[in-house]
Design an enzyme around this catalytic site. Structure first.
Site, mmCIF file in Angstrom:
data_model
loop_
_atom_site.group_PDB
_atom_site.id
_atom_site.type_symbol
_atom_site.label_atom_id
_atom_site.label_comp_id
_atom_site.label_asym_id
_atom_site.label_seq_id
_atom_site.Cartn_x
_atom_site.Cartn_y
_atom_site.Cartn_z
ATOM 1 N N LYS A 128 0.864 -1.187 0.000
ATOM 2 C CA LYS A 128 0.000 0.000 0.000
ATOM 3 C C LYS A 128 0.897 1.232 0.000
ATOM 4 C CE LYS A 128 -4.512 0.865 0.115
ATOM 5 N NZ LYS A 128 -5.536 0.136 -0.656
ATOM 6 N N ASP A 168 -6.760 4.573 -4.680
ATOM 7 C CA ASP A 168 -7.495 4.421 -3.436
ATOM 8 C C ASP A 168 -8.187 5.766 -3.225
ATOM 9 O OD1 ASP A 168 -7.906 2.522 -1.046
ATOM 10 O OD2 ASP A 168 -7.257 4.325 -0.010
#
Length: 448
Positions: A128, A168
């Site tokens: 991430k 995201d």
């Protein structure tokens, strides 16, 4: 509660090393509390130090991102990429641009991504990244300059066989386009290094819709298997108004539900007649407006300040699709008191531990984020496949694969729950199914 000595010892180590990272500790504890039967049955995991390695990222990259705003002033943000676990494939996970981004937030997201990617059955590891940069209120030129600066450093650490970021929160098609253009410019290569790309340059049909559609496919399948029920005729409360919320609303409506809310960081709207999705799309996707505008345009709709109040709206099904820890214990009690019997998560870790305890104590069908919102990364994985083959599938082909993946996640979660003595527990089953696949790969690959 942790009873197993191995689990307690490793969690104590997390607290000692990462005591200043509350989101990461929360994510680890939630998973550990479901793994006791697995650890008891597999002593080889302790012998191989699996948990110690599982909670420690393989690599943490932190860097400054200098860029120039439209007035000519130099701004500096922090950038992150955390490559958590590559046991089953290259690192895969989104980039988040938001003022709340910290190392703890990125670590919790990366940790969850390991299990989420494992559940998709696709060969993807967990990672991430992101920045505390806020695109809201910035011009396109400012966003472009930031993205170019961010990618100038990030490109050293990613690649189609190493680490494949996606979008995201606040990283949509515009941002992915700028990031991809800078990667191509610096590396002089055209590869599937990012997913969520535009259709003109390697993107996949159904990727934009994937997380929201996948959430509803998961919920529909869980309802079918566990309750012999469906979305048909149900009232649904959805938080958020980004891609996940918009397309969860779209699919829930297609499946016969009435969605009555949408929200953003300022407040929420309640439309007792059902959300008019074309208006929400125009506000949020058309001109990046605020959800308050919906009430100005739709007679009978109500706007309320404060986004947390959305959980006071009576419903049968709640789909939190905004951000982490948006739904706390008191909100969960309110949902239950108002008749809600299903909560499936479209955002990452939107429910606090107290909220999850409330769901479980009251027999709520609970679909955890790592399973319920895996549709986005699943179609990202399918985009990687299409890029490697140099082809493009139709929307219908991709959507059918997405639906099959989400139904498989429900089946695999329930099978794992049954095998380890927690029959019917979707949360424990998802954690166990995701973890054991990665743990077995780590054992097979030796200490690395």
């Amino acid at each position: 509660m942790l009873n197993n000595e191995y689990l307690k010892r490793v969690y104590a180590q997390v607290e000692q090393r990462d005591g200043d990272q509350p989101e990461f500790k929360q994510a680890v504890r939630e998973v550990f509390e479901t793994l006791e039967p697995v650890i008891e049955m597999h002593p080889e995991y302790e012998a191989n130090g699996i948990l110690e390695r599982f909670v420690e990222p393989e690599r943490v990259v932190k860097f400054r991102v200098p860029w120039v705003d439209d007035s000519g002033k130099v701004q500096v943000n922090r950038g992150y990429r955390i490559q958590f676990n590559s046991a089953i494939g290259p690192y895969k996970g989104g980039l988040r641009f938001h003022p709340t981004v910290t190392e703890s937030v990125i670590k919790f997201l990366g940790f969850e991504q390991i299990l989420k990617n494992s559940l998709t059955t696709l060969p993807m590891g967990g990672g991430k990244g992101g920045s505390d940069f806020d695109p809201k209120g910035k011009s396109d030129a400012e966003v472009m300059r930031f993205c170019q600066s961010f990618m100038t450093e990030l490109q050293r650490h990613i690649g189609q066989f190493t680490d494949v970021p996606a979008g995201d929160i606040n990283v949509g098609g515009r941002e992915i386009g700028y990031l991809f253009g800078q990667y191509k410019r610096i590396r002089d290569e055209y590869s599937g290094v990012l997913t969520g790309k535009g259709l003109e340059f390697g993107g996949s049909l159904a990727r934009t819709e994937a997380t929201g559609y996948g959430l509803c496919y998961y919920t529909q399948e869980a309802l079918r298997v566990l309750r012999n029920d469906s979305f048909e005729g149900k009232t649904v409360v959805i938080s958020g108004s980004g891609n996940v919320a918009i397309f969860a609303t779209e699919k829930a409506q297609e499946l016969g539900a009435k969605v009555v809310t949408a929200s953003d960081s300022n407040g929420y709207v309640y439309d007792p007649e059902g959300i008019k999705l074309d208006i929400v799309k125009d506000i949020k996707l058309g001109h990046r407006g605020r959800i308050k505008e919906y009430a100005d345009r739709v007679p009978g709709a109500e706007y309320h300040e404060g986004c947390a109040g959305v959980w006071s709206v009576p419903c049968d099904i709640a789909l939190p699709c905004a951000t982490q820890n948006e739904l706390d214990g008191e909100a969960a009690k309110t949902l239950v008191a108002n008749g809600c019997t299903v909560v499936c998560e479209g955002a990452n870790m939107p429910s606090t531990p107290e909220a999850i305890e409330t769901y479980q104590a009251n027999g709520v069908l609970y679909g955890p984020a790592k399973a319920a919102n895996a549709g986005g990364v699943a179609v990202s994985g399918l985009e990687m496949s299409q890029n490697s083959y140099r082809l493009a599938w139709t929307f219908e082909e991709t959507d059918a694969k997405l639906k099959s993946i989400m139904e498989t996640i429900v089946a695999d979660s329930l099978a794992a729950a049954k095998e380890y003595g927690v029959d019917g527990d979707l949360m424990a089953g998802a954690n166990i199914a995701g973890f054991t696949k990665v743990a077995n790969a780590m054992v097979a690959q030796g200490v690395c």
